[in-house]
Scaffold this motif. Structure first.
Motif, PDB file in Angstrom:
ATOM      1  N   ILE A  18       0.992   4.528  -2.713  1.00  9.48           N
ATOM      2  CA  ILE A  18       0.887   5.936  -2.308  1.00  9.48           C
ATOM      3  C   ILE A  18       2.109   6.714  -2.782  1.00  9.48           C
ATOM      4  O   ILE A  18       1.988   7.836  -3.276  1.00  9.48           O
ATOM      5  N   ALA A  19       3.288   6.122  -2.664  1.00 11.17           N
ATOM      6  CA  ALA A  19       4.511   6.787  -3.104  1.00 11.17           C
ATOM      7  C   ALA A  19       4.497   6.993  -4.618  1.00 11.17           C
ATOM      8  O   ALA A  19       4.902   8.051  -5.113  1.00 11.17           O
ATOM      9  N   ALA A  20       4.026   6.012  -5.348  1.00 15.83           N
ATOM     10  CA  ALA A  20       3.950   6.130  -6.800  1.00 15.83           C
ATOM     11  C   ALA A  20       2.947   7.216  -7.196  1.00 15.83           C
ATOM     12  O   ALA A  20       3.206   8.003  -8.110  1.00 15.83           O
ATOM     13  N   ALA A  21       1.826   7.277  -6.515  1.00 14.98           N
ATOM     14  CA  ALA A  21       0.822   8.302  -6.817  1.00 14.98           C
ATOM     15  C   ALA A  21       1.359   9.695  -6.487  1.00 14.98           C
ATOM     16  O   ALA A  21       1.124  10.655  -7.236  1.00 14.98           O
ATOM     17  N   ALA A  22       2.102   9.823  -5.394  1.00 12.23           N
ATOM     18  CA  ALA A  22       2.669  11.120  -5.028  1.00 12.23           C
ATOM     19  C   ALA A  22       3.717  11.551  -6.044  1.00 12.23           C
ATOM     20  O   ALA A  22       3.783  12.726  -6.432  1.00 12.23           O
ATOM     21  N   GLY A  23       4.543  10.624  -6.501  1.00 19.80           N
ATOM     22  CA  GLY A  23       5.550  10.942  -7.501  1.00 19.80           C
ATOM     23  C   GLY A  23       4.919  11.335  -8.824  1.00 19.80           C
ATOM     24  O   GLY A  23       5.374  12.271  -9.484  1.00 19.80           O
ATOM     25  N   LEU A  24       3.881  10.643  -9.207  1.00 23.50           N
ATOM     26  CA  LEU A  24       3.181  10.965 -10.452  1.00 23.50           C
ATOM     27  C   LEU A  24       2.520  12.336 -10.360  1.00 23.50           C
ATOM     28  O   LEU A  24       2.571  13.119 -11.306  1.00 23.50           O
ATOM     29  N   ALA A  25       1.941  12.644  -9.215  1.00 25.16           N
ATOM     30  CA  ALA A  25       1.314  13.953  -9.030  1.00 25.16           C
ATOM     31  C   ALA A  25       2.359  15.062  -9.070  1.00 25.16           C
ATOM     32  O   ALA A  25       2.120  16.126  -9.653  1.00 25.16           O
ATOM     33  N   MET A  35       0.822  -1.199   0.000  1.00 26.24           N
ATOM     34  CA  MET A  35       0.000   0.000   0.000  1.00 26.24           C
ATOM     35  C   MET A  35       0.871   1.271   0.000  1.00 26.24           C
ATOM     36  O   MET A  35       0.529   2.251  -0.642  1.00 26.24           O
ATOM     37  N   ARG A  36       1.979   1.205   0.754  1.00 28.62           N
ATOM     38  CA  ARG A  36       2.869   2.365   0.801  1.00 28.62           C
ATOM     39  C   ARG A  36       3.475   2.653  -0.568  1.00 28.62           C
ATOM     40  O   ARG A  36       3.654   3.803  -0.938  1.00 28.62           O
ATOM     41  N   ALA A  37       3.801   1.600  -1.293  1.00 31.50           N
ATOM     42  CA  ALA A  37       4.390   1.777  -2.620  1.00 31.50           C
ATOM     43  C   ALA A  37       3.398   2.449  -3.567  1.00 31.50           C
ATOM     44  O   ALA A  37       3.783   3.286  -4.390  1.00 31.50           O
TER      45      ALA A  37
END
Length: 44
Positions: A5-12, A1-3
């Protein structure tokens, strides 16, 4: 789940950077009419 969220934050963040650069536009300026030298000139 953390991965995820991290991927979504990086994409944003990347999308925000792209939109910022697009909104600012290209920098105004002129280019030099002289071509760039890519090699060192030789002396006879």
């Amino acid at each position: 789940m953390r991965a995820l969220i991290a991927a979504a934050a990086g994409l944003a963040a990347a999308l925000a950077l792209i939109l910022t650069v697009t909104a600012v536009g290209a920098p105004s300026g002129t280019t030099s009419p002289k071509p760039l030298l890519t090699t060192v000139p030789t002396h006879p």
